[in-house]
Each structure stands twice: as C-alpha cells, then as structure tokens.
Design an enzyme around this catalytic site. Structure first.
Site, short mmCIF file in Angstrom:
data_model
loop_
_atom_site.label_atom_id
_atom_site.label_comp_id
_atom_site.label_asym_id
_atom_site.label_seq_id
_atom_site.Cartn_x
_atom_site.Cartn_y
_atom_site.Cartn_z
N LYS A 10 0.82 -1.22 0.00
CA LYS A 10 0.00 0.00 0.00
C LYS A 10 0.86 1.27 0.00
CE LYS A 10 -4.00 -2.20 2.16
NZ LYS A 10 -5.10 -2.04 3.15
N TYR A 50 -12.52 -1.92 -4.09
CA TYR A 50 -13.05 -2.05 -2.73
C TYR A 50 -14.58 -1.94 -2.68
CZ TYR A 50 -8.45 -2.03 -0.47
OH TYR A 50 -7.18 -2.36 -0.03
N ARG A 86 -1.96 -14.57 4.68
CA ARG A 86 -2.59 -13.76 5.74
C ARG A 86 -1.86 -13.94 7.08
NH1 ARG A 86 -7.38 -11.16 4.36
NH2 ARG A 86 -8.43 -11.38 6.36
N THR A 92 -5.37 -7.18 10.42
CA THR A 92 -5.70 -5.96 9.66
C THR A 92 -5.27 -4.71 10.41
OG1 THR A 92 -7.62 -7.10 8.73
CG2 THR A 92 -7.60 -4.69 8.58
N ARG A 103 2.78 -6.53 8.79
CA ARG A 103 2.10 -5.34 9.33
C ARG A 103 2.71 -4.90 10.65
NH1 ARG A 103 -3.75 -7.44 7.36
NH2 ARG A 103 -3.93 -6.21 5.44
N ASN A 113 -2.03 0.25 6.47
CA ASN A 113 -1.57 -1.02 7.08
C ASN A 113 -0.64 -1.83 6.18
OD1 ASN A 113 -3.51 -1.98 5.33
ND2 ASN A 113 -4.58 -3.23 6.83
N HIS A 116 -2.06 -5.53 1.52
CA HIS A 116 -3.36 -6.21 1.40
C HIS A 116 -3.11 -7.67 1.06
CE1 HIS A 116 -7.43 -7.08 -0.08
NE2 HIS A 116 -6.84 -7.67 -1.11
N GLU A 127 -9.49 -10.45 -7.65
CA GLU A 127 -8.55 -9.33 -7.46
C GLU A 127 -7.37 -9.43 -8.42
OE1 GLU A 127 -7.81 -9.52 -3.23
OE2 GLU A 127 -9.82 -8.78 -2.77
P1 CMP Z 1 -7.53 -4.52 3.33
O1 CMP Z 1 -7.08 -5.91 3.61
O2 CMP Z 1 -6.88 -3.85 2.17
O3 CMP Z 1 -9.13 -4.50 3.10
C1 CMP Z 1 -9.92 -3.38 3.42
C2 CMP Z 1 -9.18 -2.32 4.15
O4 CMP Z 1 -9.97 -1.38 4.82
C3 CMP Z 1 -8.33 -2.95 5.23
O5 CMP Z 1 -7.26 -3.66 4.63
C4 CMP Z 1 -7.97 -1.74 6.09
O6 CMP Z 1 -6.80 -1.10 5.61
C5 CMP Z 1 -9.15 -0.78 5.86
N1 CMP Z 1 -9.97 -0.58 7.05
C6 CMP Z 1 -10.15 0.60 7.69
N2 CMP Z 1 -10.96 0.46 8.75
C7 CMP Z 1 -11.31 -0.85 8.79
C8 CMP Z 1 -12.13 -1.62 9.67
N3 CMP Z 1 -12.76 -1.08 10.71
N4 CMP Z 1 -12.26 -2.96 9.42
C9 CMP Z 1 -11.64 -3.53 8.35
N5 CMP Z 1 -10.85 -2.84 7.48
C10 CMP Z 1 -10.67 -1.52 7.71
#
Ligand code: CMP
Length: 138
Positions: A10, A50, A86, A92, A103, A113, A116, A127
């Site tokens: 990211k 998204y 993962r 996350t 992360r 973060n 992805h 994706e």
């Molecule tokens: P990602 O795996 O890219 O998928 C969705 C993204 O939304 C996640 O990583 C986070 O960077 C972002 N995000 C922000 N707030 C939240 C939340 N409350 N729960 C999940 N994802 C979040």
C-alpha cells in the site's frame, strides 16, 4: 496444495521505503511471484476494487488513502496461499498484528496497514484478474 493469492503493497509502505524489504519477506516465506506491477490507482479503480466495502463507514478514507501514492500489486503462488499469506502479513489492525508479521514491522495504522492480502480463493482470482491480463503472468 499450491495455489494463488493477490497482494498490494500500500501507499504508506511504498512511501516509507519498505517495498524491497516486504518483497524480500514474501520471497523468503516461499511465495513465487507470478505477476507484479508498480502503479497509482485512480479513484474509480480504487472504488471498484473495494466495492465490497462501499457501505462501510471507512470506505471514503480507504479509497482516498489508496489513491494517495503508488502501490505494488502482485499475484503470488504458494502452498495454501491465501491462509499462509494472511498469517505472514498479520492482523488488519497493526496494533493487533503478531510479532514478526509484515504489518507489525511496517504498518502505520488500520488504513495505512502496509499490505493487502486476499481473504479467499474466490477473491484472490477476482482481485488478480482486476489488475493483470493473462499475458502479464509468468
Ligand atoms: P484490506 O485488507 O486492504 O481491506 C480493506 C481495508 O480497509 C483494510 O485492509 C484496512 O486497511 C481498511 N480498514 C479501515 N478500517 C477498517 C475496519 N474497521 N475494518 C476492516 N478494514 C478496515
């Protein structure tokens, strides 16, 4: 079983100079890179990628963050790829990410973060196809 996942490094991790270390961690964990590109998403592309989160309160911030700078997108191949990847990247929210995960080492916040990882085989295929055509895969 060898299968595939999709990842993006990211904008925060690219801007903070972590691209090389993250790719190194991914290869060291045993993943093969099937496709990779460096690009900056448009707003329409980020919203489409998204779309599943479009009703969530964090959607606007997420899209704005994801278009704020270049990213690295990649398709990875490896054993039990979605789950193992993962585990490699961690929770996350980096505040909850285990020691040694990508992360934990490189992320800044829940939006910034660092990386992805697809959450299912089905989404990995969707994706990967969003970013790469068949002749960009090796
Ligand atoms: P990602 O795996 O890219 O998928 C969705 C993204 O939304 C996640 O990583 C986070 O960077 C972002 N995000 C922000 N707030 C939240 C939340 N409350 N729960 C999940 N994802 C979040």
């Amino acid at each position: 079983m060898t299968n595939k996942t999709f990842t993006m490094i990211k904008p925060d991790a690219v801007a903070n100079g972590h691209t090389g270390n993250i790719i190194n961690d991914i290869i060291a964990a045993g993943f093969k890179i099937e496709a990779m590109k460096y690009l900056q998403l448009t707003q329409a592309q980020a919203e489409a990628f998204y779309a599943v989160h479009s009703e969530r309160p964090f959607f606007r911030d997420l899209v704005n963050f994801m278009i704020s700078g270049p990213i690295v997108a990649a398709i990875l191949e490896g054993e039990n790829a979605v789950e193992n990847f993962r585990n490699l990247i961690g929770a996350t929210n980096p505040a909850n990410a285990a020691e040694g995960t990508i992360r934990k080492k490189y992320a800044v916040s829940i939006d910034a973060n660092a990386i992805h990882g697809s959450d299912s085989d089905e989404n990995a295929a969707i994706e990967g196809n969003f970013f790469f055509s068949s002749f960009e895969r090796f």
